[in-house]
Write a protein that holds these residues in place. Structure first.
Motif, mmCIF file in Angstrom:
data_model
loop_
_atom_site.group_PDB
_atom_site.id
_atom_site.type_symbol
_atom_site.label_atom_id
_atom_site.label_comp_id
_atom_site.label_asym_id
_atom_site.label_seq_id
_atom_site.Cartn_x
_atom_site.Cartn_y
_atom_site.Cartn_z
ATOM 1 N N GLY A 35 -20.828 42.013 0.302
ATOM 2 C CA GLY A 35 -21.614 41.757 1.501
ATOM 3 C C GLY A 35 -23.096 41.962 1.285
ATOM 4 O O GLY A 35 -23.923 41.174 1.744
ATOM 5 N N LEU A 36 -23.451 43.042 0.572
ATOM 6 C CA LEU A 36 -24.857 43.290 0.255
ATOM 7 C C LEU A 36 -25.439 42.140 -0.546
ATOM 8 O O LEU A 36 -26.573 41.686 -0.309
ATOM 9 C CB LEU A 36 -24.965 44.593 -0.543
ATOM 10 N N THR A 37 -24.659 41.626 -1.491
ATOM 11 C CA THR A 37 -25.141 40.564 -2.364
ATOM 12 C C THR A 37 -25.337 39.258 -1.606
ATOM 13 O O THR A 37 -26.368 38.587 -1.749
ATOM 14 C CB THR A 37 -24.152 40.364 -3.532
ATOM 15 N N VAL A 38 -24.372 38.875 -0.788
ATOM 16 C CA VAL A 38 -24.500 37.599 -0.085
ATOM 17 C C VAL A 38 -25.549 37.701 1.024
ATOM 18 O O VAL A 38 -26.259 36.731 1.314
ATOM 19 C CB VAL A 38 -23.139 37.119 0.456
ATOM 20 N N LEU A 39 -25.699 38.885 1.633
ATOM 21 C CA LEU A 39 -26.782 39.069 2.609
ATOM 22 C C LEU A 39 -28.135 38.865 1.933
ATOM 23 O O LEU A 39 -29.031 38.206 2.487
ATOM 24 C CB LEU A 39 -26.682 40.462 3.233
ATOM 25 N N ALA A 40 -28.280 39.418 0.735
ATOM 26 C CA ALA A 40 -29.527 39.224 -0.006
ATOM 27 C C ALA A 40 -29.723 37.754 -0.371
ATOM 28 O O ALA A 40 -30.862 37.255 -0.371
ATOM 29 C CB ALA A 40 -29.526 40.091 -1.262
ATOM 30 N N MET A 41 -28.624 37.055 -0.692
ATOM 31 C CA MET A 41 -28.720 35.615 -0.957
ATOM 32 C C MET A 41 -29.291 34.874 0.241
ATOM 33 O O MET A 41 -30.186 34.028 0.103
ATOM 34 C CB MET A 41 -27.332 35.044 -1.267
ATOM 35 N N ILE A 42 -28.776 35.185 1.434
ATOM 36 C CA ILE A 42 -29.246 34.518 2.651
ATOM 37 C C ILE A 42 -30.725 34.814 2.872
ATOM 38 O O ILE A 42 -31.513 33.934 3.226
ATOM 39 C CB ILE A 42 -28.423 34.979 3.870
ATOM 40 N N LEU A 43 -31.119 36.066 2.651
ATOM 41 C CA LEU A 43 -32.514 36.453 2.852
ATOM 42 C C LEU A 43 -33.443 35.706 1.904
ATOM 43 O O LEU A 43 -34.499 35.194 2.305
ATOM 44 C CB LEU A 43 -32.660 37.964 2.649
ATOM 45 N N VAL A 44 -33.066 35.624 0.635
ATOM 46 C CA VAL A 44 -33.907 34.980 -0.372
ATOM 47 C C VAL A 44 -33.928 33.460 -0.200
ATOM 48 O O VAL A 44 -34.969 32.821 -0.409
ATOM 49 C CB VAL A 44 -33.422 35.362 -1.784
#
Length: 394
Positions: A35-44
């Motif tokens: 979840g942390l990784t895909v949230l960061a994907m969305i942010l970037v």
């Protein structure tokens, strides 16, 4: 893709059922990490303005590694760990290998298809559609690591990892590039770029270059190495005879050693995301291992989970939100409406200029606010899905 209201799992990435998340053999920390990784994907991937981005949210121009460059390898590392937790019990029975291989092939093909659809969506132009991509690379890594895990033990996997990193280093740094001469690490003239043009043709590569692709064919080989590091980490965490402290301590130590090796190797084979260099595999894989170890200690050993619920919400529908967010972003960029004195402006630009730009003096802050709003909107959607136990399985 199908929805399932009784089993909260993404089988492709091995997400644990919600009702079983705290049972032995299940990793809450893995869902949190995903979840942390895909949230960061969305942010970037969704800044309000691509021309104004804070440096940590931008990818390195070429050599080097920013926080944004950690996201994709972290996800591939997670894919490797998830394969272990999804297949470890079943692979012990040789009679089940055939059906498992078919499942791996089907899911890999589906991921590839989703990546291709995302590339052609609203463009519908086969002669120029980009074939390599994030989901396409995930599909190849999932396929390779799934088969390797079924058919080999951890020692063979460790040997394959070392061989892949060494062979890739030789390919990029020693083998001459046809038509260009000596081996080199430049964007358009390295061996990987030559291979992508040979196989795909320039029209099917990344549209910002058309001469090379950051998710090209040759770079998928070391990306499989990132998945193998996840396989090794997952098997270590599943060893039943070890104490939790031993699992965490040695995983942290291994992660730190990999980071150190990556930094040392960087001196002659630079850390580079677009090339997915061997030093980049070790550096980012080591950081991923250390992150997983810390989350495992917090969430699975100590039981500190309440803080992580937003990440769990993202983690159990990771592929879904990544795929759908890409479709929505492209739609908002492609759909045009009148705005002010301009006859046709993208819906995204209208929203950004109306809701964010007027309220921030620094355009980078406005751009970040736009990305954060995107993260929060998807969090609301995923929160509703989570509590209604609507999980999209691939």
């Amino acid at each position: 893709m199908t929805t399932n209201t009784t089993q909260a799992a993404i089988e492709t990435t091995g997400a644990a059922p919600l009702a079983e998340a705290s049972q032995p053999g299940r990793l809450v920390s893995l869902d949190v990490f995903r979840g942390l990784t895909v949230l960061a994907m969305i942010l970037v991937n969704n800044p309000g303005d691509w021309g104004h981005i804070y440096a940590p949210l931008e990818h390195a121009a070429w050599h080097g590694c920013t926080p944004a460059d950690l996201i994709f390898p972290f996800f591939l590392f997670i894919v490797g760990v998830s394969i272990v937790y999804a297949l470890d019990s079943a692979r012990r029975a040789a009679s089940r290998h055939g059906p498992l291989l078919l499942r791996i092939l089907r899911r890999s093909a589906l991921l590839f298809g989703l990546g291709f659809f995302g590339a052609i969506f609203l463009l519908w132009d086969l002669p120029t559609v980009r074939i390599p991509g994030v989901l396409v690379r995930i599909s190849w890594v999932f396929l390779a690591c799934g088969i390797i895990f079924l058919k080999t033990g951890w020692r063979t996997q460790a040997g394959l990892l070392a061989a892949i990193l060494l062979v890739y280093s030789v390919l990029l740094q020693v083998v001459p590039v046809p038509g260009f001469g000596p081996a080199n690490l430049e964007p358009a003239t390295n061996l990987g770029a030559w291979l992508d043009r040979l196989v795909f043709g320039e029209n099917h590569l990344w549209n910002q270059s058309r001469t090379w692709d950051p998710e090209g064919l040759l770079g998928t080989l070391p990306a499989i190495g990132t998945g193998l590091m996840g396989l090794l980490a997952g098997q270590w965490l599943r060893r039943p005879v070890l104490s939790s402290a031993t699992r965490v301590g040695w995983l942290l130590l291994a992660g730190g050693a990999a980071v150190l090796l990556g930094l040392v190797w960087n001196s002659w084979f630079p850390i580079n995301k677009s090339l997915w260099t061997s030093s980049y595999v070790l550096y980012t894989g080591g950081l991923a291992a250390a992150t997983l170890a810390a989350l495992y200690w917090l969430c699975d050993v100590r039981g500190y989970r309440r803080w992580a619920k937003p990440l769990l919400v993202y983690g159990v529908n990771a592929i879904t939100v990544f795929f759908l967010s890409g479709l929505v972003a492209r739609s908002l960029n492609r759909w045009k409406i009148p705005f002010g004195s301009q006859p046709a402006v993208s819906v995204k630009e209208v929203l950004y200029e109306t809701l964010f730009t007027p309220y921030f003096t620094d355009p980078r802050t406005a751009s970040l606010a736009g990305a954060a709003a995107c993260v929060l909107i998807w969090l609301v959607v995923l929160w509703v899905m989570y509590h209604r136990r609507i999980i999209i399985k691939i």
